[in-house]
Design an enzyme around this catalytic site. Structure first.
Site, PDB file in Angstrom:
ATOM      1  N   HIS A  52      46.104  31.236  22.532  1.00  0.00           N
ATOM      2  CA  HIS A  52      46.926  32.317  23.086  1.00  0.00           C
ATOM      3  C   HIS A  52      46.040  33.510  23.438  1.00  0.00           C
ATOM      4  CE1 HIS A  52      51.058  30.875  22.307  1.00  0.00           C
ATOM      5  NE2 HIS A  52      50.497  30.195  21.325  1.00  0.00           N
ATOM      6  N   CYS A  77      49.034  27.535  26.036  1.00  0.00           N
ATOM      7  CA  CYS A  77      49.592  26.794  24.898  1.00  0.00           C
ATOM      8  C   CYS A  77      50.444  25.622  25.403  1.00  0.00           C
ATOM      9  CB  CYS A  77      50.372  27.728  23.978  1.00  0.00           C
ATOM     10  SG  CYS A  77      50.710  26.986  22.350  1.00  0.00           S
ATOM     11  N   GLU A 102      46.938  36.211  24.796  1.00  0.00           N
ATOM     12  CA  GLU A 102      47.687  37.434  24.516  1.00  0.00           C
ATOM     13  C   GLU A 102      47.701  37.783  23.033  1.00  0.00           C
ATOM     14  OE1 GLU A 102      50.805  34.223  23.920  1.00  0.00           O
ATOM     15  OE2 GLU A 102      48.969  34.521  25.085  1.00  0.00           O
TER      16      GLU A 102
END
Length: 203
Positions: A185, A79, A187
């Site tokens: 992202h 990001c 995650e």
């Protein structure tokens, strides 16, 4: 061991949990010695480019990153961390990045239809420009990942390995030798995101 760089901006807990989920050894750190001993480096980031760049330089971690990358260590920026890899950002002014990938960070608003909302938030399919890149070892064309951003990487076509459509094709992932960047992202991208982190651990 993966060193997740802690310089005051980033979703560190989620990243640490994601690496634990795939069985990877991970340390969140700002210690140059630990970063130097790591096999791979991850540069996270959320918030404003100027603030993040200032914190990275004030901590001296910019020099640590550049040294480790020059020695061949794999680096993944996520990001804002990806945006920091570029030469310049035009996010509310002009700011200097790490210069590890040629190109600049520009507002999304300048290239998308006016009826689309900013920031770009949500799940979008990846269009793999370099399907055989090691980061995509377990990823298929059209797999969806999660984005939250108002700026994008421009003038970096030779380094784009994936795009995503939001009114136009935007840079989703980049690579320059041992340096990777993901605008999305991993995650927060479920099994697809975890598979990319797993692939990064195997580079």
């Amino acid at each position: 061991m993966i060193a997740v760089i802690d310089y005051g901006v980033g979703n560190l807990f989620s990243l640490q949990s994601s690496f634990h989920a795939i069985g990877a050894e991970v340390t969140v750190t700002s210690d140059p010695h630990i970063i130097a001993s790591a096999e791979r480096i991850l540069l996270p980031g959320v918030g404003a480019f100027s603030d993040a760049a200032r914190k990275l330089r004030e901590s001296g971690l910019d020099r640590v990153i550049l040294k480790e990358v020059a020695e061949g260590k794999p680096l993944l920026g996520i990001c804002l961390g990806m945006q920091m890899l570029f030469e310049k950002s035009y996010e509310y002014g002009e700011h200097t990045g790490l210069g590890l990938i040629p190109g600049r960070i520009q507002p999304i608003r300048s290239v998308i239809p006016q009826d689309l909302k900013i920031p770009h938030i949500g799940w979008n399919p990846l269009h793999l420009q370099t399907p055989k890149d090691p980061l995509f070892r377990y990823v298929n064309e059209g797999d969806c990942v999660y984005f939250v951003h108002s700026f994008y990487a421009a003038d970096c076509e030779p380094y784009i390995i994936a795009t995503a459509e939001y009114g136009t094709e935007l840079t989703a992932a980049v690579r320059n030798k041992n340096v990777w960047g993901a605008q999305f992202h991993p995650e927060k991208s479920g099994a697809v995101g975890l598979s990319m982190l797993k692939a990064f651990c195997e580079t």
